[in-house]
Design a protein around this motif. Structure first.
Motif, PDB file in Angstrom:
ATOM      1  N   LYS A  44       0.884  -1.127   0.139  1.00  0.00           N
ATOM      2  CA  LYS A  44       0.036   0.026   0.105  1.00  0.00           C
ATOM      3  C   LYS A  44       0.858   1.099  -0.066  1.00  0.00           C
ATOM      4  O   LYS A  44       1.813   1.531   0.759  1.00  0.00           O
ATOM      5  N   VAL A  75      -3.590  -5.492   7.407  1.00  0.00           N
ATOM      6  CA  VAL A  75      -1.951  -5.221   7.470  1.00  0.00           C
ATOM      7  C   VAL A  75      -1.215  -6.601   7.355  1.00  0.00           C
ATOM      8  O   VAL A  75      -1.577  -7.568   8.029  1.00  0.00           O
ATOM      9  N   GLU A  96       4.729  -2.417   7.143  1.00  0.00           N
ATOM     10  CA  GLU A  96       3.423  -1.578   6.876  1.00  0.00           C
ATOM     11  C   GLU A  96       2.448  -0.979   8.016  1.00  0.00           C
ATOM     12  O   GLU A  96       2.063   0.222   7.778  1.00  0.00           O
TER      13      GLU A  96
END
Length: 385
Positions: free
Chosen positions: A95, A113, A118
């Motif tokens: 992402k 997640v 991240e």
């Protein structure tokens, strides 16, 4: 959508290749999903990556499902189609900051997640906005889905998720983060799974993961099992709707839920695959020394699954009722891999015949490319022709 029920007379005026969607079948499939998941109060989020056609998305959103997204573009497409932000979940191993910020700004339900790195970025970006991001940790449950190697996602060697052996470290680190809130555990073991034992094993493994979390004093509100339910590519006429009853019942029987826990699923292929067909015309019938080739005006630019995954799609000559013959069905792309099927039995093929490649509603139109400077295929719908 039985062979012979395609509106061929209406196809005559359309430029091929194109995608054709049976909207009645899509709506019937959605009704079955709602009925079977509703028996147990389960939440269903449609996996947008399977097909992001705007009308398909709008139809699914109108039936009350949520959306499972794997990019910022998909998040935006889902919101534009009418999916409420509080039913949008956002997964994906990579992402970008702008994608995370989009999810934060729109207050989506949850980020799935996939790594500690991240998690740290989401915490930082949420803090900058004065927000607390709801997150679920995607765990690799190390359950073999017994499916194609390129669509298996739940093993420790896959790029997705957090390995079970690293879960403790992630949980310990998260204790010091003030801008994320753990609301769930997420898993996804692969795609095109037709053996229910894989889902049984997943449910049992989730029970074990919950026990480990509770040993650390943690309980989560949501359990998300991803998607993965397969379809019958060989018999789309006889089995157009997957066995959602058996699928959801596996989890109902085996899951040990805690009071108030909510269960989520993210089906994609099983929702849309059977309602879509790629319609092509025959350009040439080429007589080789040992083969006959039906050369279509569609290629892997319109449907890449056979070239990428060696995937099978039922192929039908919907223009002919003549005796059958054997053909290699190929496309016009300047690549040897541009083959839809070898030694395919079809009613005798002539130039100009319409050929339907069935079960193409998932990972068909959405994966189309403009390689060889080809135009992207248009889409048409059974209720608008």
């Amino acid at each position: 959508m039985l062979k012979g029920t395609f509106p061929i007379e209406k196809f005559e005026v359309l430029e091929t290749p194109f995608y054709y969607y049976d909207m009645a079948l899509l709506k019937e499939t959605l009704e079955v999903i709602k009925a079977e998941s509703g028996k147990y109060g389960y939440h269903v989020h449609y996996a947008v990556k399977a097909n992001a056609n705007p009308r398909i998305l709008e139809t699914i959103a109108a039936q009350g499902l949520g959306a499972d997204c794997v990019s910022g573009g998909e998040v935006q497409a889902a919101l534009d189609a009418g999916f409420p932000a509080d039913k949008v979940v956002f997964a994906g191993v990579g992402k970008a900051d702008w994608e995370i910020n989009l999810g934060l700004d729109r207050d989506i339900f949850c980020f799935n997640v996939e790594s500690l790195a991240e998690l740290e970025v989401i915490n930082e970006l949420a803090a900058a906005k004065g927000k607390v991001a709801r997150i679920a940790l995607r765990i690799n449950p190390e359950v073999d889905a017994h499916t194609h190697a390129k669509i298996t996602t739940g093993l420790k060697e896959n790029k997705f998720g957090i390995n079970l052996s690293l879960l403790g470290k992630v949980l310990d680190t998260m204790q010091s983060m003030n801008s994320v809130r753990l609301i769930g555990i997420h898993t996804h073991i692969g795609s095109q799974i037709t053996d229910m034992s894989a889902f049984r094993n997943l449910a049992i493994r989730m029970n074990e993961i919950q026990e480990e979390l509770e040993s650390k004093g943690l309980q989560v509100e949501n359990l998300n099992f991803g998607g993965g339910l397969g379809i019958d590519y060989y018999h789309p006429n006889h089995l157009p709707i997957p066995a959602f009853d058996n699928y959801f019942a596996v989890f109902k029987k085996l899951l040990k839920l805690r009071p108030g826990q909510q269960v989520h699923f993210e089906p994609g292929r099983s929702v849309v695959a059977q309602c879509g067909s790629l319609i092509s015309r025959v350009l040439y019938v080429k007589e080789g020394e040992v083969k006959k080739f039906a050369i279509l005006d569609a290629g892997f630019t319109e449907l890449i699954r056979p070239a990428m995954y060696d995937a099978y799609h039922r192929i039908e000559n919907i223009s002919s009722d003549e005796e059958t013959d054997i053909y290699d069905v190929v496309g016009p792309i300047c690549e040897s891999s541009d083959v839809f099927g070898k030694d395919v039995e079809l009613n005798k093929v002539h130039r100009g015949d319409f050929i339907a490649l069935r079960s193409a509603g998932a990972y068909g139109e959405v994966m189309a490319s403009q390689y060889n400077c080809r135009k992207l295929p248009k889409a048409y719908y059974s209720d608008l022709l």
